[in-house]
Design a protein around this motif. Structure first.
Motif, PDB file in Angstrom:
ATOM      1  N   ASP A 124       0.830  -1.206   0.000  1.00  0.00           N
ATOM      2  CA  ASP A 124       0.000   0.000   0.000  1.00  0.00           C
ATOM      3  C   ASP A 124       0.864   1.255   0.000  1.00  0.00           C
ATOM      4  OD1 ASP A 124      -2.427  -1.296  -0.118  1.00  0.00           O
ATOM      5  OD2 ASP A 124      -2.817  -1.190   2.045  1.00  0.00           O
ATOM      6  N   LEU A 125       1.961   1.232   0.766  1.00  0.00           N
ATOM      7  CA  LEU A 125       2.864   2.379   0.788  1.00  0.00           C
ATOM      8  C   LEU A 125       3.466   2.623  -0.598  1.00  0.00           C
ATOM      9  CD1 LEU A 125       4.073   4.627   2.436  1.00  0.00           C
ATOM     10  CD2 LEU A 125       5.900   3.054   3.135  1.00  0.00           C
ATOM     11  N   GLU A 126       3.803   1.562  -1.310  1.00  0.00           N
ATOM     12  CA  GLU A 126       4.309   1.707  -2.685  1.00  0.00           C
ATOM     13  C   GLU A 126       3.250   2.331  -3.589  1.00  0.00           C
ATOM     14  OE1 GLU A 126       5.995  -1.922  -4.235  1.00  0.00           O
ATOM     15  OE2 GLU A 126       7.267  -2.166  -2.453  1.00  0.00           O
ATOM     16  N   HIS A 127       1.999   1.939  -3.410  1.00  0.00           N
ATOM     17  CA  HIS A 127       0.909   2.528  -4.200  1.00  0.00           C
ATOM     18  C   HIS A 127       0.768   4.025  -3.910  1.00  0.00           C
ATOM     19  CE1 HIS A 127      -0.468  -1.149  -6.009  1.00  0.00           C
ATOM     20  NE2 HIS A 127      -0.699  -1.718  -4.841  1.00  0.00           N
ATOM     21  N   VAL A 128       0.882   4.400  -2.639  1.00  0.00           N
ATOM     22  CA  VAL A 128       0.786   5.813  -2.271  1.00  0.00           C
ATOM     23  C   VAL A 128       1.942   6.580  -2.921  1.00  0.00           C
ATOM     24  CG1 VAL A 128       0.903   7.474  -0.368  1.00  0.00           C
ATOM     25  CG2 VAL A 128      -0.494   5.404  -0.142  1.00  0.00           C
ATOM     26  N   ALA A 129       3.156   6.043  -2.839  1.00  0.00           N
ATOM     27  CA  ALA A 129       4.323   6.710  -3.438  1.00  0.00           C
ATOM     28  C   ALA A 129       4.143   6.855  -4.944  1.00  0.00           C
ATOM     29  CB  ALA A 129       5.598   5.940  -3.114  1.00  0.00           C
ATOM     30  N   ALA A 130       3.627   5.829  -5.599  1.00  0.00           N
ATOM     31  CA  ALA A 130       3.393   5.904  -7.044  1.00  0.00           C
ATOM     32  C   ALA A 130       2.320   6.942  -7.369  1.00  0.00           C
ATOM     33  CB  ALA A 130       2.993   4.529  -7.589  1.00  0.00           C
ATOM     34  N   ALA A 131       1.298   7.017  -6.539  1.00  0.00           N
ATOM     35  CA  ALA A 131       0.242   8.006  -6.756  1.00  0.00           C
ATOM     36  C   ALA A 131       0.785   9.424  -6.600  1.00  0.00           C
ATOM     37  CB  ALA A 131      -0.919   7.770  -5.794  1.00  0.00           C
ATOM     38  N   VAL A 132       1.639   9.638  -5.621  1.00  0.00           N
ATOM     39  CA  VAL A 132       2.238  10.966  -5.437  1.00  0.00           C
ATOM     40  C   VAL A 132       3.006  11.359  -6.696  1.00  0.00           C
ATOM     41  CG1 VAL A 132       3.995  12.261  -4.149  1.00  0.00           C
ATOM     42  CG2 VAL A 132       2.323  10.860  -2.917  1.00  0.00           C
ATOM     43  N   GLU A 133       3.777  10.449  -7.250  1.00  0.00           N
ATOM     44  CA  GLU A 133       4.515  10.747  -8.485  1.00  0.00           C
ATOM     45  C   GLU A 133       3.558  11.049  -9.639  1.00  0.00           C
ATOM     46  OE1 GLU A 133       7.718  11.425  -8.920  1.00  0.00           O
ATOM     47  OE2 GLU A 133       7.792  11.213  -6.743  1.00  0.00           O
ATOM     48  N   ALA A 134       2.460  10.314  -9.734  1.00  0.00           N
ATOM     49  CA  ALA A 134       1.476  10.573 -10.788  1.00  0.00           C
ATOM     50  C   ALA A 134       0.871  11.961 -10.625  1.00  0.00           C
ATOM     51  CB  ALA A 134       0.378   9.503 -10.766  1.00  0.00           C
ATOM     52  N   PHE A 135       0.574  12.361  -9.385  1.00  0.00           N
ATOM     53  CA  PHE A 135       0.013  13.699  -9.149  1.00  0.00           C
ATOM     54  C   PHE A 135       1.024  14.781  -9.492  1.00  0.00           C
ATOM     55  CE2 PHE A 135      -2.579  11.392  -5.765  1.00  0.00           C
ATOM     56  CZ  PHE A 135      -3.579  11.099  -6.666  1.00  0.00           C
ATOM     57  N   ARG A 136       2.293  14.531  -9.236  1.00  0.00           N
ATOM     58  CA  ARG A 136       3.321  15.503  -9.628  1.00  0.00           C
ATOM     59  C   ARG A 136       3.327  15.691 -11.147  1.00  0.00           C
ATOM     60  NH1 ARG A 136       7.821  13.382  -5.469  1.00  0.00           N
ATOM     61  NH2 ARG A 136       7.276  14.762  -3.744  1.00  0.00           N
ATOM     62  N   ARG A 137       3.160  14.602 -11.877  1.00  0.00           N
ATOM     63  CA  ARG A 137       3.111  14.711 -13.344  1.00  0.00           C
ATOM     64  C   ARG A 137       1.871  15.489 -13.790  1.00  0.00           C
ATOM     65  NH1 ARG A 137       4.849   9.439 -12.695  1.00  0.00           N
ATOM     66  NH2 ARG A 137       2.830   8.536 -13.235  1.00  0.00           N
ATOM     67  N   VAL A 138       0.745  15.246 -13.147  1.00  0.00           N
ATOM     68  CA  VAL A 138      -0.479  15.982 -13.477  1.00  0.00           C
ATOM     69  C   VAL A 138      -0.266  17.470 -13.239  1.00  0.00           C
ATOM     70  CG1 VAL A 138      -2.858  16.409 -12.717  1.00  0.00           C
ATOM     71  CG2 VAL A 138      -2.072  14.063 -13.082  1.00  0.00           C
ATOM     72  N   LEU A 139       0.319  17.823 -12.099  1.00  0.00           N
ATOM     73  CA  LEU A 139       0.528  19.232 -11.765  1.00  0.00           C
ATOM     74  C   LEU A 139       1.567  19.902 -12.654  1.00  0.00           C
ATOM     75  CD1 LEU A 139       0.401  18.935  -7.889  1.00  0.00           C
ATOM     76  CD2 LEU A 139      -1.344  19.923  -9.390  1.00  0.00           C
ATOM     77  N   ALA A 140       2.523  19.133 -13.170  1.00  0.00           N
ATOM     78  CA  ALA A 140       3.564  19.699 -14.029  1.00  0.00           C
ATOM     79  C   ALA A 140       3.097  19.879 -15.476  1.00  0.00           C
ATOM     80  CB  ALA A 140       4.806  18.804 -14.003  1.00  0.00           C
ATOM     81  N   ALA A 141       2.036  19.188 -15.858  1.00  0.00           N
ATOM     82  CA  ALA A 141       1.542  19.267 -17.238  1.00  0.00           C
ATOM     83  C   ALA A 141       0.854  20.606 -17.467  1.00  0.00           C
ATOM     84  CB  ALA A 141       0.565  18.124 -17.503  1.00  0.00           C
ATOM     85  N   PRO A 142       0.978  21.133 -18.679  1.00  0.00           N
ATOM     86  CA  PRO A 142       0.257  22.387 -18.990  1.00  0.00           C
ATOM     87  C   PRO A 142      -1.249  22.180 -18.791  1.00  0.00           C
ATOM     88  CG  PRO A 142       1.715  21.739 -20.795  1.00  0.00           C
ATOM     89  CD  PRO A 142       1.707  20.610 -19.818  1.00  0.00           C
ATOM     90  N   SER A 143      -1.875  23.199 -18.263  1.00  0.00           N
ATOM     91  CA  SER A 143      -3.313  23.124 -18.052  1.00  0.00           C
ATOM     92  C   SER A 143      -3.928  24.461 -18.413  1.00  0.00           C
ATOM     93  CB  SER A 143      -3.632  22.763 -16.600  1.00  0.00           C
ATOM     94  OG  SER A 143      -3.155  23.766 -15.738  1.00  0.00           O
ATOM     95  N   PRO A 144      -5.237  24.475 -18.627  1.00  0.00           N
ATOM     96  CA  PRO A 144      -5.888  25.744 -18.929  1.00  0.00           C
ATOM     97  C   PRO A 144      -5.712  26.712 -17.763  1.00  0.00           C
ATOM     98  CG  PRO A 144      -7.463  23.904 -18.994  1.00  0.00           C
ATOM     99  CD  PRO A 144      -6.144  23.360 -18.576  1.00  0.00           C
ATOM    100  N   ALA A 145      -5.738  27.988 -18.072  1.00  0.00           N
ATOM    101  CA  ALA A 145      -5.620  29.008 -17.032  1.00  0.00           C
ATOM    102  C   ALA A 145      -6.817  28.918 -16.100  1.00  0.00           C
ATOM    103  CB  ALA A 145      -5.538  30.391 -17.654  1.00  0.00           C
ATOM    104  N   PRO A 146      -6.598  29.136 -14.800  1.00  0.00           N
ATOM    105  CA  PRO A 146      -7.742  29.115 -13.883  1.00  0.00           C
ATOM    106  C   PRO A 146      -8.644  30.301 -14.161  1.00  0.00           C
ATOM    107  CG  PRO A 146      -5.733  29.769 -12.740  1.00  0.00           C
ATOM    108  CD  PRO A 146      -5.348  29.398 -14.143  1.00  0.00           C
ATOM    109  N   PRO A 147      -9.902  30.214 -13.745  1.00  0.00           N
ATOM    110  CA  PRO A 147     -10.808  31.341 -13.971  1.00  0.00           C
ATOM    111  C   PRO A 147     -10.291  32.581 -13.259  1.00  0.00           C
ATOM    112  CG  PRO A 147     -11.838  29.665 -12.578  1.00  0.00           C
ATOM    113  CD  PRO A 147     -10.516  29.114 -13.040  1.00  0.00           C
ATOM    114  N   SER A 148     -10.529  33.746 -13.843  1.00  0.00           N
ATOM    115  CA  SER A 148     -10.022  34.996 -13.246  1.00  0.00           C
ATOM    116  C   SER A 148     -10.868  35.479 -12.102  1.00  0.00           C
ATOM    117  CB  SER A 148      -9.897  36.072 -14.319  1.00  0.00           C
ATOM    118  OG  SER A 148     -11.152  36.304 -14.900  1.00  0.00           O
ATOM    119  N   ALA A 149     -12.128  35.102 -12.056  1.00  0.00           N
ATOM    120  CA  ALA A 149     -13.013  35.545 -10.975  1.00  0.00           C
ATOM    121  C   ALA A 149     -13.005  34.498  -9.866  1.00  0.00           C
ATOM    122  CB  ALA A 149     -14.422  35.728 -11.499  1.00  0.00           C
TER     123      ALA A 149
END
Length: 159
Positions: A124-149
């Motif tokens: 389970d700890l390995e799964h959590v570590a792998a998920a953290v790495e996946a989330f880092r990739r999601v956050l590093a990928a270009p994404s649409p700009a957040p809404p201004s309001a």
């Protein structure tokens, strides 16, 4: 077996990570107010930024962010730097003390989470570590700009 729906997983992830963040805050025993931590974290993530940009990122009013930044400046956690794009404006940056405070709070919260994770079995700890790495990739990928309001949803519902 069908693949999970990304939107359903996204909602579950948002709720679970928000709960995990609040759980860590309750178990970390820090005297730093949550609003201060959010602002320090935003500045850390965005880099030196104008108060208006910080207000949009935190979904609060500009006067609210101005008051918060003023308190952080009084504590020595932030400083104003000239805005290279506009000589009339300034950008808010973390000071060394601000970086140290943020790192200390993160270490305390991370330690509380680490203690809980130590009770997981190794798989389970390995799964959590792998998920953290996946989330880092999601956050590093270009994404649409957040809404201004600012969002109409309360911060607690999203955070």
């Amino acid at each position: 077996m069908a693949s999970p729906d990304p939107h359903t997983v996204g909602v579950d992830l948002l709720v679970t990570t928000a709960r995990l963040t609040r759980w860590a805050a309750r178990h970390a025993h820090t005297a730093v107010p949550a609003a201060h931590l959010r602002a320090l974290s935003q500045i850390d993530e965005l880099g030196p930024a104008r108060i208006g940009d910080l207000a949009v990122a935190d979904r609060c009013s500009q006067p609210t962010m101005s008051a918060l930044v003023r308190r952080l400046e009084e504590q020595g956690y932030t400083e104003r730097l000239p805005d290279p794009d506009d000589s009339r404006a300034s950008r808010i940056a973390l000071t060394v003390a601000g970086r140290e405070q943020l790192a200390a709070v993160r270490a305390t919260g991370g330690g509380a989470i680490g203690d809980a994770l130590s009770r997981l079995d190794p798989e389970d700890l390995e799964h959590v570590a792998a998920a953290v790495e996946a989330f880092r990739r999601v956050l590093a990928a270009p994404s649409p700009a957040p809404p201004s309001a600012p969002s109409s949803a309360p911060k607690e519902a999203l955070a």
